[in-house]
Every structure is written in structure tokens, then in C-alpha cells.
Design an enzyme around this catalytic site. Structure first.
Site, PDB file in Angstrom:
ATOM      1  N   GLY A  12      63.570 -18.928 -31.980  1.00  0.00           N
ATOM      2  CA  GLY A  12      63.064 -17.809 -31.181  1.00  0.00           C
ATOM      3  C   GLY A  12      62.758 -16.585 -32.024  1.00  0.00           C
ATOM      4  O   GLY A  12      63.071 -16.531 -33.226  1.00  0.00           O
ATOM      5  N   LYS A  16      55.954 -14.675 -31.315  1.00  0.00           N
ATOM      6  CA  LYS A  16      55.041 -15.339 -30.356  1.00  0.00           C
ATOM      7  C   LYS A  16      54.204 -14.312 -29.607  1.00  0.00           C
ATOM      8  O   LYS A  16      53.007 -14.487 -29.413  1.00  0.00           O
ATOM      9  CB  LYS A  16      55.862 -16.174 -29.342  1.00  0.00           C
ATOM     10  CG  LYS A  16      56.641 -17.298 -29.988  1.00  0.00           C
ATOM     11  CD  LYS A  16      57.534 -18.006 -28.990  1.00  0.00           C
ATOM     12  CE  LYS A  16      58.718 -17.199 -28.514  1.00  0.00           C
ATOM     13  NZ  LYS A  16      59.726 -16.887 -29.529  1.00  0.00           N
ATOM     14  N   ASN A  38      65.278 -13.915 -20.560  1.00  0.00           N
ATOM     15  CA  ASN A  38      66.010 -14.038 -21.834  1.00  0.00           C
ATOM     16  C   ASN A  38      65.030 -13.847 -22.989  1.00  0.00           C
ATOM     17  O   ASN A  38      65.426 -13.534 -24.099  1.00  0.00           O
ATOM     18  CB  ASN A  38      66.729 -15.403 -21.945  1.00  0.00           C
ATOM     19  CG  ASN A  38      65.840 -16.601 -21.607  1.00  0.00           C
ATOM     20  OD1 ASN A  38      64.741 -16.464 -21.075  1.00  0.00           O
ATOM     21  ND2 ASN A  38      66.332 -17.794 -21.897  1.00  0.00           N
ATOM     22  N   GLY A  40      62.114 -12.007 -25.139  1.00  0.00           N
ATOM     23  CA  GLY A  40      61.698 -10.631 -25.422  1.00  0.00           C
ATOM     24  C   GLY A  40      60.546 -10.723 -26.393  1.00  0.00           C
ATOM     25  O   GLY A  40      60.745 -11.065 -27.557  1.00  0.00           O
ATOM     26  N   HIS A  41      59.338 -10.513 -25.893  1.00  0.00           N
ATOM     27  CA  HIS A  41      58.146 -10.671 -26.724  1.00  0.00           C
ATOM     28  C   HIS A  41      57.531  -9.303 -26.990  1.00  0.00           C
ATOM     29  O   HIS A  41      57.193  -8.573 -26.054  1.00  0.00           O
ATOM     30  CB  HIS A  41      57.136 -11.592 -26.033  1.00  0.00           C
ATOM     31  CG  HIS A  41      57.645 -12.990 -25.843  1.00  0.00           C
ATOM     32  ND1 HIS A  41      56.942 -13.977 -25.212  1.00  0.00           N
ATOM     33  CD2 HIS A  41      58.815 -13.568 -26.230  1.00  0.00           C
ATOM     34  CE1 HIS A  41      57.647 -15.094 -25.225  1.00  0.00           C
ATOM     35  NE2 HIS A  41      58.789 -14.865 -25.823  1.00  0.00           N
ATOM     36  N   GLN A 225      61.488 -18.619 -26.235  1.00  0.00           N
ATOM     37  CA  GLN A 225      62.558 -19.179 -27.054  1.00  0.00           C
ATOM     38  C   GLN A 225      61.950 -19.958 -28.236  1.00  0.00           C
ATOM     39  O   GLN A 225      60.902 -19.578 -28.705  1.00  0.00           O
ATOM     40  CB  GLN A 225      63.508 -20.070 -26.225  1.00  0.00           C
ATOM     41  CG  GLN A 225      64.398 -19.302 -25.259  1.00  0.00           C
ATOM     42  CD  GLN A 225      63.684 -18.841 -24.010  1.00  0.00           C
ATOM     43  OE1 GLN A 225      63.062 -19.615 -23.303  1.00  0.00           O
ATOM     44  NE2 GLN A 225      63.765 -17.557 -23.723  1.00  0.00           N
ATOM     45  N   THR A 240      69.217 -22.994 -25.021  1.00  0.00           N
ATOM     46  CA  THR A 240      68.958 -22.420 -23.710  1.00  0.00           C
ATOM     47  C   THR A 240      68.834 -23.575 -22.709  1.00  0.00           C
ATOM     48  O   THR A 240      69.021 -24.741 -23.063  1.00  0.00           O
ATOM     49  CB  THR A 240      67.711 -21.505 -23.746  1.00  0.00           C
ATOM     50  OG1 THR A 240      67.658 -20.775 -22.521  1.00  0.00           O
ATOM     51  CG2 THR A 240      66.410 -22.287 -23.940  1.00  0.00           C
ATOM     52  N   THR A 302      68.737  -7.947 -26.246  1.00  0.00           N
ATOM     53  CA  THR A 302      70.144  -7.552 -26.231  1.00  0.00           C
ATOM     54  C   THR A 302      70.486  -6.529 -27.314  1.00  0.00           C
ATOM     55  O   THR A 302      71.586  -5.979 -27.298  1.00  0.00           O
ATOM     56  CB  THR A 302      71.035  -8.790 -26.458  1.00  0.00           C
ATOM     57  OG1 THR A 302      70.635  -9.400 -27.690  1.00  0.00           O
ATOM     58  CG2 THR A 302      70.888  -9.803 -25.330  1.00  0.00           C
TER      59      THR A 302
HETATM   60  P1  GDP Z   1      58.896 -13.207 -30.035  1.00  0.00           P
HETATM   61  O1  GDP Z   1      60.083 -13.299 -29.132  1.00  0.00           O
HETATM   62  O2  GDP Z   1      58.629 -14.508 -30.738  1.00  0.00           O
HETATM   63  O3  GDP Z   1      57.668 -12.682 -29.356  1.00  0.00           O
HETATM   64  O4  GDP Z   1      59.294 -12.170 -31.176  1.00  0.00           O
HETATM   65  P2  GDP Z   1      60.046 -10.746 -30.978  1.00  0.00           P
HETATM   66  O5  GDP Z   1      59.096  -9.776 -30.414  1.00  0.00           O
HETATM   67  O6  GDP Z   1      61.353 -10.932 -30.294  1.00  0.00           O
HETATM   68  O7  GDP Z   1      60.427 -10.409 -32.485  1.00  0.00           O
HETATM   69  C1  GDP Z   1      59.467 -10.220 -33.453  1.00  0.00           C
HETATM   70  C2  GDP Z   1      59.639  -8.812 -34.041  1.00  0.00           C
HETATM   71  O8  GDP Z   1      58.965  -8.732 -35.289  1.00  0.00           O
HETATM   72  C3  GDP Z   1      59.024  -7.726 -33.183  1.00  0.00           C
HETATM   73  O9  GDP Z   1      59.757  -6.540 -33.368  1.00  0.00           O
HETATM   74  C4  GDP Z   1      57.620  -7.587 -33.757  1.00  0.00           C
HETATM   75  O10 GDP Z   1      57.032  -6.311 -33.526  1.00  0.00           O
HETATM   76  C5  GDP Z   1      57.893  -7.792 -35.223  1.00  0.00           C
HETATM   77  N1  GDP Z   1      56.797  -8.448 -35.977  1.00  0.00           N
HETATM   78  C6  GDP Z   1      55.918  -9.378 -35.539  1.00  0.00           C
HETATM   79  N2  GDP Z   1      55.139  -9.795 -36.552  1.00  0.00           N
HETATM   80  C7  GDP Z   1      55.540  -9.127 -37.656  1.00  0.00           C
HETATM   81  C8  GDP Z   1      55.138  -9.145 -39.039  1.00  0.00           C
HETATM   82  O11 GDP Z   1      54.259  -9.899 -39.464  1.00  0.00           O
HETATM   83  N3  GDP Z   1      55.813  -8.293 -39.877  1.00  0.00           N
HETATM   84  C9  GDP Z   1      56.813  -7.476 -39.455  1.00  0.00           C
HETATM   85  N4  GDP Z   1      57.424  -6.694 -40.334  1.00  0.00           N
HETATM   86  N5  GDP Z   1      57.207  -7.437 -38.158  1.00  0.00           N
HETATM   87  C10 GDP Z   1      56.584  -8.248 -37.287  1.00  0.00           C
HETATM   88  P1  IMO Z   2      62.247 -15.281 -27.332  1.00  0.00           P
HETATM   89  O1  IMO Z   2      61.269 -15.836 -26.333  1.00  0.00           O
HETATM   90  C1  IMO Z   2      66.023 -15.818 -29.437  1.00  0.00           C
HETATM   91  C2  IMO Z   2      69.304 -17.687 -27.217  1.00  0.00           C
HETATM   92  C3  IMO Z   2      70.506 -16.821 -26.885  1.00  0.00           C
HETATM   93  C4  IMO Z   2      71.598 -17.875 -26.924  1.00  0.00           C
HETATM   94  C5  IMO Z   2      70.924 -19.093 -26.323  1.00  0.00           C
HETATM   95  C6  IMO Z   2      71.214 -19.291 -24.830  1.00  0.00           C
HETATM   96  O2  IMO Z   2      62.270 -13.806 -27.403  1.00  0.00           O
HETATM   97  O3  IMO Z   2      62.071 -15.942 -28.659  1.00  0.00           O
HETATM   98  P2  IMO Z   2      70.361 -18.031 -22.633  1.00  0.00           P
HETATM   99  O4  IMO Z   2      70.501 -16.611 -22.217  1.00  0.00           O
HETATM  100  O5  IMO Z   2      68.960 -18.515 -22.753  1.00  0.00           O
HETATM  101  O6  IMO Z   2      71.215 -18.972 -21.826  1.00  0.00           O
HETATM  102  O7  IMO Z   2      71.008 -18.075 -24.124  1.00  0.00           O
HETATM  103  O8  IMO Z   2      69.533 -18.904 -26.499  1.00  0.00           O
HETATM  104  N1  IMO Z   2      67.996 -17.161 -26.769  1.00  0.00           N
HETATM  105  C7  IMO Z   2      67.086 -16.618 -27.591  1.00  0.00           C
HETATM  106  N2  IMO Z   2      67.142 -16.363 -28.903  1.00  0.00           N
HETATM  107  N3  IMO Z   2      64.897 -15.559 -28.762  1.00  0.00           N
HETATM  108  C8  IMO Z   2      64.835 -15.835 -27.429  1.00  0.00           C
HETATM  109  O9  IMO Z   2      63.683 -15.695 -26.728  1.00  0.00           O
HETATM  110  C9  IMO Z   2      65.962 -16.346 -26.776  1.00  0.00           C
HETATM  111  N4  IMO Z   2      66.246 -16.706 -25.505  1.00  0.00           N
HETATM  112  C10 IMO Z   2      67.484 -17.215 -25.505  1.00  0.00           C
HETATM  113  O10 IMO Z   2      70.695 -15.821 -27.857  1.00  0.00           O
HETATM  114  O11 IMO Z   2      71.930 -18.185 -28.258  1.00  0.00           O
HETATM  115 MG    MG Z   3      61.933 -12.376 -28.850  1.00  0.00          MG
END
Ligand code: GDP
Ligand code: IMO
Ligand code: MG
Length: 426
Positions: A12, A16, A38, A40-41, A225, A240, A302
């Protein structure tokens, strides 16, 4: 063009949201098919940060239809908070639809998630869930006692299903866990208002998706995830409760596999994990701290610090195989700047002395296993302004080429910063 799946290929948080947003510029429809809030994009568009949990990352484009498919679990309060937040940022949600089959996350699910984790923590087996009620909601769905959106927004059915389910759940909360019962009248009053607001968004979205695919529209399936968090294919039980692998998008959207022609796996150039469970390449030293700080590796949902480690090609090859990836994206390369050497795990040496190159089915094999690394030169240059592969320093290009060789799948895009424009297409 049939659909394109964009999914997390590690644990995760691979980025994405950023790539869905980029691909959504040309898409007609973006669909979430599993998980809930759960996820967070993060999308950074024109310097503005948007944090999406349930709402698909195509929402920033006013022409793009955004769908929450049948396999998602929706917290009515949370999605309305997200909608209000987007409106406050000037984003319209008029093209957002929720499938009638979606299961609702209700207050008892949050309570039971917390109680179950507290109980497991006493035995040292906590999963480290996001406490969003995901597991308990999918449990009810499998047990065939959940509340689906069509009942939740039905004025005739709403009160009966909430009363009956709350009574049943209170018996578990008090009887099994010794917790405090929830007050059904308070829940009815609060959630009736949410049902009123959500009603117009609830549809049989599977018809919309089918029609879009049939008409050759650009359809994106947004994974939440990651592959290693999949209920079956992940590091069970530290996973998850849904199916983030590519196949999950068909079940969770109500389409057949012929609706998908491309599967893109998003990877970080290193590995992170939040929550408990095995993580062979985890770094407990200053290199781990360096990557965490350079990559801003703190949970979107979180705020928890993410565990960090080297790129794991055993996992990557597994993700290529179980998702049928047609391409890999290596995101977040910029945080590796300044590290003298970059390591890539190519095998695990198990406690019994055996060396394996295929990701094992039993997570116990990973406990105390020793990663076998290949080592590459690091880079010192700022790469965040690079937009073409040729502009990247030689050592970065070599690292990417080596990853491609080791993983046996084409790498087609790279991420060099959080912004929409900070990508390189190879
Ligand atoms: P997702 O759950 O897969 O959508 O990813 P998240 O948003 O939870 O976590 C990715 C984090 O990395 C976010 O804070 C983005 O703004 C940041 N991010 C995404 N791409 C890049 C990158 O190429 N470089 C850096 N430094 N940060 C990035
Ligand atoms: P995105 O889409 C990272 C992890 C939790 C925990 C396990 C089970 O942002 O990549 P849950 O609340 O789903 O029952 O927790 O899965 N987890 C993630 N870790 N990115 C996520 O989503 C996650 N969604 C759940 O930390 O280990
Ligand atoms: Mg995320």
C-alpha cells in the site's frame, strides 16, 4: 479500450492516487472496487493537496464519472465528510455514484474493530488495523448479515435494519468483549440524515460500468491497499479483508475479466509497510529513518510512521505473477537521493538454511529470514525536475534497468516527486 487496472504492488501507499489522477486526465470513468476509508490516496494537483479515502481519484476532472463499486465498504459519515471537504476545495461531486450493493460501515463496526484489536494486542497478535471498521464490515458481509446501501437509503427499510443489527451487535459488544452497548436512537437520528443525503447517489453502477466498457470508453479501476495486503495472496493474517489484487477489481465492480486489458502495478523504489506483520527488507537503522524522512513516510489515514526498507524484488516478481501485470511503475525515486548504495533483495535465506526466490505462502517462513541483496550505486543529484529518462543520472537509469531485468516486466513510468507533472514516461 477495455479497462486498465492500477493497483498497489507492495503493502500500500505506493502512490496509486497520483497515477490514477494522471491517467484519469484521459479517462471517462474511474472505479473503486474494494476496501474502504482505510485507503488514503494523495493527489497533488497544481500545488494543492487532496487526500481521498473513499472517493475515486478521478474526481478532480469534472468530465470523469467516479464510481464506488459493489465490493467497497462505505462509512456513510466518512464519505459525506469527504464530499464536503472536496466541495470546500471547489471540487464538484455531481458525477459520483455508489453501488446499491455496497455494505455500510456502521458505528458497531468501528467499535468491534477497536475491541478485537485490543483483545489481540493482549495476546501479541494485533494486526495494527486502521480502526476504520473494515474487517468487521466484511465479516458481516460474508456472514450475510450486513447492511447494504439499498437498504440503508430505503426510508421503509432503514429503521428496521439498523434496529435489528444494532441489537445483535450490542449483544456481541457487551457479551463477548464486556464493552458498552451503543445507543440505537442516537445512531438512527444521526444516520437517517446521512441516508437522506446519499440516496440520490445510489445506483446499480454495474450497468454504468458495463455500458462504458462496451462503448469502448476509457475505464480505470483504482486499486486500494496493495498486493501483499490481499486477504488470500498477502501476508495472512496481517492483511486487510478485501482483494487488492487485479482479479478483485472484476468481482468488486461486477464485470467479467474480459473488461480488463492492462494491469499496471505501482511500486515505490523502496518498500514501506504500516501495521504489523513480516517485512524481510525492513531497515531498523539510520538508512530506514533517512528513507522515512526523505519520502515523508507517515500514514495518510492514521499518521503512523511507516516502516521502511529496501526494494524487494521477491515481492515484485510475486506481484507481477499474481496480478498478471502488463507494466510496472517505479514511483518515489527522489527520496533515495544521497544514499551511497541502493540494495535490492533477490532471494530470502530461511532459518533452515534454504534459499528461496519465490514469495512463500506461509508468512512464518519470513520470520527471521535473511534477505539476499544485489547492490547498486546511489545518486546525489536532485532528480525532481527531470522529465525524460535520458535526463536522469546514469546511476538512476542503471537502477531502473536492473529492476526491470530482475522483475521481468517492463517499467513504463517513474515518479520523481509528488506533483502530477513529476513523472517520466519511458
Ligand atoms: P497511495 O495510497 O498509493 O495513493 O499513496 P499515499 O498517498 O498514501 O502515499 C504516497 C505519498 O507519497 C503521498 O504523500 C504522495 O503525495 C507522495 N508521493 C507520490 N509520488 C511521489 C514521488 O514520486 N516522490 C515523492 N517524494 N513523493 C511522492
Ligand atoms: P492505501 O490504499 C497501507 C493496512 C493496515 C493494517 C492492515 C489491515 O492508502 O494504500 P484494515 O484497517 O484494512 O483492517 O488494516 O492493512 N492497510 C494499509 N496500509 N495503505 C493502505 O491503503 C492500507 N489499508 C489498510 O495498516 O496493517
Ligand atoms: Mg495510502
Amino acid at each position: 479500450m477495455p479497462g486498465k487496472v492500477i493497483l498497489g504492488a507492495q503493502w500500500g501507499d505506493e502512490g496509486k492516487g497520483k497515477f490514477i489522477d494522471i491517467f484519469a486526465a484521459k479517462a471517462d470513468m474511474v472505479i473503486r472496487s474494494q476496501g474502504g476509508n482505510n485507503a488514503g490516496h494523495t493527489v497533488v494537483a497544481d500545488g494543492v493537496k487532496y487526500k481521498l479515502q473513499l472517493i475515486p481519484s478521478g474526481i478532480l476532472y469534472p468530465e470523469c464519472v467516479n464510481i464506488i463499486g459493489p465490493g467497497v465498504v462505505v462509512n456513510p459519515k466518512s464519505i459525506l465528510g469527504e464530499i464536503d471537504g472536496l466541495h470546500a476545495q471547489g471540487i464538484s461531486t455531481g458525477r459520483l455514484f455508489i453501488d446499491a450493493r455496497v455494505h455500510c460501515i456502521m458505528p458497531w463496526h468501528l467499535e468491534l474493530d477497536a475491541l478485537s484489536e485490543a483483545e489481540k494486542a493482549k495476546e501479541g497478535t494485533a494486526i495494527g488495523t486502521t480502526r476504520k471498521g473494515i474487517g468487521p464490515t466484511y465479516m458481516d458481509k460474508s456472514e450475510r448479515s450486513g447492511i447494504r446501501m439499498h437498504d440503508f437509503v430505503d426510508p421503509e427499510r432503514f429503521e428496521a435494519v439498523v434496529r435489528e443489527t444494532c441489537a445483535r451487535k450490542n449483544r456481541v459488544i457487551t457479551g463477548v468483549y464486556g464493552g458498552k452497548p451503543l445507543d440505537v436512537e442516537t445512531i438512527l437520528a444521526e444516520y437517517r440524515a446521512y441516508a437522506e443525503r446519499l440516496r440520490l447517489m445510489v445506483k446499480d453502477t454495474t450497468i454504468m460500468i458495463y455500458d462504458a466498457v462496451k462503448a469502448g470508453k476509457e475505464v480505470l479501476f483504482e486499486g486500494a491497499q496493495g498486493t501483499l495486503l490481499d486477504l488470500d495472496m498477502g501476508t495472512y493474517p496481517f492483511v486487510t479483508s478485501s482483494h487488492p489484487v487485479a482479479g478483485g477489481c472484476c468481482i468488486g465492480s461486477g464485470v467479467g475479466p474480459t473488461a480488463v486489458s492492462e494491469v499496471t502495478g505501482i511500486f515505490k523504489s523502496y518498500t514501506t509497510r504500516v501495521g504489523e506483520g513480516p517485512f524481510p527488507t525492513e531497515l531498523f537503522d539510520e538508512t530506514g529513518d533517512y528513507i522515512r524522512n526523505a519520502g515523508g513516510e507517515f500514514g495518510t489515514v492514521t499518521g503512523r510512521p511507516r516502516r521502511t526498507g529496501w526494494f524487494d524484488a521477491v515481492i515484485a516478481k510475486y506481484a507481477v505473477r499474481v496480478n498478471g501485470l502488463t507494466e510496472m511503475v517505479i514511483n518515489k525515486i527522489d527520496p533515495l537521493r544521497g544514499l551511497p548504495k541502493l540494495k535490492v533483495c533477490v532471494a530470502y535465506k530461511l532459518r533452515n538454511g534454504e534459499t528461496i526466490t519465490d514469495f512463500p505462502a506461509n508468512f512464518m517462513d519470513l520470520v527471521d529470514c535473511e534477505p539476499v541483496y544485489e547492490e547498486f550505486d546511489g545518486f546525489d543529484e536532485d532528480i525532481t525536475a527531470c522529465r525524460r529518462f535520458e535526463e536522469l543520472p546514469g546511476h538512476v537509469r542503471q537502477y531502473i534497468k536492473e529492476l526491470e531485468r530482475i522483475c521481468g516486466c517492463p517499467i513504463t513510468m517513474l515518479g520523481v516527486g509528488p506533483g502530477r507533472d513529476q513523472v517520466i514516461t519511458i
